[in-house]
Design a protein around this motif. Structure first.
Motif, PDB file in Angstrom:
ATOM      1  N   PHE A   1     -22.686   5.931   0.077  1.00  0.00           N
ATOM      2  CA  PHE A   1     -22.930   5.020   1.508  1.00  0.00           C
ATOM      3  C   PHE A   1     -22.916   6.264   2.648  1.00  0.00           C
ATOM      4  O   PHE A   1     -23.543   5.956   3.620  1.00  0.00           O
ATOM      5  CB  PHE A   1     -21.820   4.169   1.744  1.00  0.00           C
ATOM      6  N   MET A   2     -22.049   7.428   2.242  1.00  0.00           N
ATOM      7  CA  MET A   2     -21.851   8.274   3.548  1.00  0.00           C
ATOM      8  C   MET A   2     -22.881   9.249   3.494  1.00  0.00           C
ATOM      9  O   MET A   2     -23.457   9.789   4.399  1.00  0.00           O
ATOM     10  CB  MET A   2     -20.477   8.976   3.012  1.00  0.00           C
ATOM     11  N   PHE A   3     -23.483   9.719   2.208  1.00  0.00           N
ATOM     12  CA  PHE A   3     -24.264  10.916   2.163  1.00  0.00           C
ATOM     13  C   PHE A   3     -25.567  10.312   1.629  1.00  0.00           C
ATOM     14  O   PHE A   3     -26.614  11.407   1.778  1.00  0.00           O
ATOM     15  CB  PHE A   3     -23.754  11.921   1.125  1.00  0.00           C
ATOM     16  N   GLY A   4     -25.970   9.184   0.996  1.00  0.00           N
ATOM     17  CA  GLY A   4     -27.280   8.743   0.401  1.00  0.00           C
ATOM     18  C   GLY A   4     -27.992   8.002   1.536  1.00  0.00           C
ATOM     19  O   GLY A   4     -29.047   7.912   1.373  1.00  0.00           O
ATOM     20  N   THR A   5     -27.285   7.589   2.818  1.00  0.00           N
ATOM     21  CA  THR A   5     -27.992   6.966   3.860  1.00  0.00           C
ATOM     22  C   THR A   5     -28.820   7.739   4.854  1.00  0.00           C
ATOM     23  O   THR A   5     -29.894   7.844   4.605  1.00  0.00           O
ATOM     24  CB  THR A   5     -26.803   5.814   4.599  1.00  0.00           C
ATOM     25  N   TYR A   6     -27.955   8.526   5.346  1.00  0.00           N
ATOM     26  CA  TYR A   6     -28.468   9.571   6.334  1.00  0.00           C
ATOM     27  C   TYR A   6     -27.915  10.816   6.210  1.00  0.00           C
ATOM     28  O   TYR A   6     -26.611  10.873   5.685  1.00  0.00           O
ATOM     29  CB  TYR A   6     -28.586   9.191   7.928  1.00  0.00           C
ATOM     30  N   ASN A   7     -28.344  11.879   6.601  1.00  0.00           N
ATOM     31  CA  ASN A   7     -27.878  13.308   6.395  1.00  0.00           C
ATOM     32  C   ASN A   7     -26.865  13.609   7.428  1.00  0.00           C
ATOM     33  O   ASN A   7     -26.220  14.694   7.496  1.00  0.00           O
ATOM     34  CB  ASN A   7     -28.842  14.307   6.195  1.00  0.00           C
ATOM     35  N   ASP A   8     -26.513  12.705   8.239  1.00  0.00           N
ATOM     36  CA  ASP A   8     -25.547  13.090   9.555  1.00  0.00           C
ATOM     37  C   ASP A   8     -24.649  11.974   9.700  1.00  0.00           C
ATOM     38  O   ASP A   8     -23.924  12.063  10.702  1.00  0.00           O
ATOM     39  CB  ASP A   8     -26.363  13.116  10.935  1.00  0.00           C
ATOM     40  N   ILE A   9     -24.415  11.201   8.870  1.00  0.00           N
ATOM     41  CA  ILE A   9     -23.258  10.383   8.941  1.00  0.00           C
ATOM     42  C   ILE A   9     -21.681  10.829   9.113  1.00  0.00           C
ATOM     43  O   ILE A   9     -20.914  10.625   9.671  1.00  0.00           O
ATOM     44  CB  ILE A   9     -23.279   9.059   7.821  1.00  0.00           C
TER      45      ILE A   9
END
Ligand code: NA7
Length: 490
Positions: A225-233
């Protein structure tokens, strides 16, 4: 339960075994981890090298013979040219010193020392802590106990785990792609095996963002959820807040009692170790537990713990929460905790504890310390903040390489020791990398040593990701083990 996909929570170097060893679910549970390790030991005939029920009490480096002298339980002494420790990042229990702890008449257990046949069925149970472990415990026991009171200091952003049985098709896909899988792991940030996003949150429309969050919520896993959604979460406050807001909305939708939902919703930055729910055997998830009438949440920021009494736990509002069992899911004296409890003395009799008291827990490249020659610590402070088995493999390869080189060129008593400058430079790099991350803004947790009173609050990891960590070690090796004192005898 480990929240890493089973296929990357294992050794990568035995392809035949990767292809034949069976695992049932997406995530491995403790008995399966143990069974796997026992299997590896048997398969590679390692048992003969192991000595159980032998505690290392102290280790002293002596200049005269340039060896480590290790004392173990039973007052045995072992002399070693090289000392390699694998003491674990998260295994020294943190048991908070709550007043009245000796007065409590019920059962009291820390999750890391769970008694084998102990059952909570039908009992009035309290759980202190809702980190990775507390969330798993709460998800599993809510339906079995008479009452469950969850004592929460910080609410958490938890997403579903996505755990499920592995289908034959999925396993066939894994078997076809082992090389690709481990290539991705070694070239990723998290080493979790999933495809990390290369898209910025800012390049997506509001509709796309919602769809991506929803898709990853359904796939499950906190790191995904933290690294697979967007690269800047983990780096951009606006992207981070959008992810927080999505999870808060989920909590509002799932938890029917608005008062419980209010207490469960975090409002700080989403930059602690990302969590996912446990995997209740009936498929239920974490926040759903709070719809049970027998499960309640106590916000310890509003009503802190006053003391334990014979019959339960008293909070500052005067309420006595009656308990038969109190579970401490309170985590660990993490990272250096297992080292500072032991007497490890390097050059001039300086202990590792004293060295770290001064500098904060640190190392060169997450494996070695100036002043402690021929000591290699797997998972020393400032190792990679990633899925651990691949990170340990990278460290083992590095340590094996440097010892091989020392044996070749270092004469009869080779000495392998990093310089103080190299350690300082590496530490500065760790800080620089962490400062780019929002984790730097959320330091009140074990990653920074803030979960235990008296621990030095400082960075304990390399935040550059697996690929950058591996490259750093490779670069050191390629440059003749740069940062270590010359290996060959002058
Ligand atoms: P964690 O993640 O350190 O969680 C411990 C929890 O216990 C966390 O919610 C703490 O609250 C809470 N805690 C700790 N001390 C207290 C006291 N004194 N009073 C109330 N609450 C307290 O440990 P876990 O075992 O869950 O997971 C550790 C790692 O293992 C995990 O990250 C994985 O990598 C594997 P806080 O949030 O600090 O306010």
């Amino acid at each position: 339960m480990s929240d890493t996909e089973s296929y990357v929570y294992r050794y990568s170097w035995d392809k035949e075994d990767l292809l034949s060893y069976k695992f049932k679910e997406h995530y491995v549970k403790q008995p399966e981890v143990l069974a796997y390790l026992e299997h590896v030991v048997k398969r590679h005939d390692l048992r003969k090298h192991m000595r159980f029920n032998t505690e290392m009490r102290s280790a002293n480096w002596t200049e005269e013979d340039q060896q480590w002298h290790v004392t173990t339980s039973g007052d045995n002494t072992i002399t070693a040219k090289y000392l390699i420790t694998g003491l674990g990042l998260l295994s020294a229990k943190n048991l908070p010193d709550i007043p009245g702890i000796d007065v409590f008449k019920g059962d009291l257990h820390h999750t890391a020392a769970w008694p084998k046949d102990f059952s909570v069925k039908g009992k009035r149970v309290g759980v202190i802590g809702c980190g990775s472990t507390g969330v798993q415990v709460i998800t599993e026991i809510g339906r079995h106990v008479q009452t469950l009171t969850c004592f929460q200091r910080h609410p958490q952003y938890s997403v579903p785990s996505g755990d499920q049985k592995i289908t034959a098709e999925y396993r066939a896909w894994i078997d076809e792609h082992w090389d690709e899988i481990f290539h991705r792991v070694r070239h990723s940030i998290t080493a979790f095996g999933f495809k990390e996003s290369e898209t910025s949150f800012h390049d997506a429309t509001p509709e796309e963002r919602e769809a991506v969050f929803e898709e990853n919520w359904n796939l499950g896993n906190g790191f995904r959820f933290m690294f697979g959604t967007y690269n800047d979460i983990a780096t951009d406050p606006e992207a981070n807040e959008a992810a927080c807001e999505f999870i808060r909305r989920k909590i509002d939708r799932i938890v029917k009692d608005p008062e419980k939902a209010r207490k469960l919703k975090p409002h700080d930055v989403y930059a602690r170790r990302p969590l996912c729910d446990g995997n209740a055997s009936n498929g239920e998830k974490y926040f759903e537990q709070f719809n049970r009438p027998n499960v309640d949440i106590v916000d310890l920021k509003e009503t802190p713990i006053e003391r334990l009494e014979a019959g339960g736990l008293r909070t500052s509002d005067g309420a006595l929460h009656e308990l038969d069992v109190l579970i401490f899911a309170t985590g660990f004296d993490a990272v250096e905790g297992n080292y500072t409890r032991l007497l490890i003395h390097g050059r001039d009799g300086v202990s590792l504890k004293d060295a770290w008291d001064e500098s904060g827990p640190t190392s060169y490249l997450g494996v070695s310390m100036p002043g402690f020659p021929n000591l290699f610590m797997l998972n020393a402070p400032k190792g990679a903040f990633t899925n651990q088995p691949p990170a340990i493999e990278v460290q083992v390869e590095f340590v094996a390489g440097i010892i091989a080189k020392a044996e070749k060129v270092g004469g009869a008593s080779p000495v392998v020791e990093p310089t103080y400058e190299a350690e300082k430079e590496y530490s500065a790099l760790c800080e620089e990398l962490a400062k780019d991350s929002l984790f730097w803004k959320a330091q009140d947790n074990w990653i920074f040593g803030a979960n235990i009173i008296g621990k030095k609050r400082t960075l304990r990891f390399f935040f550059g990701g697996m690929q950058a960590y591996r490259e750093k070690l490779d670069e050191c090796a390629a440059n003749g083990y740069a940062g270590f004192k010359p290996l060959s005898k002058a």
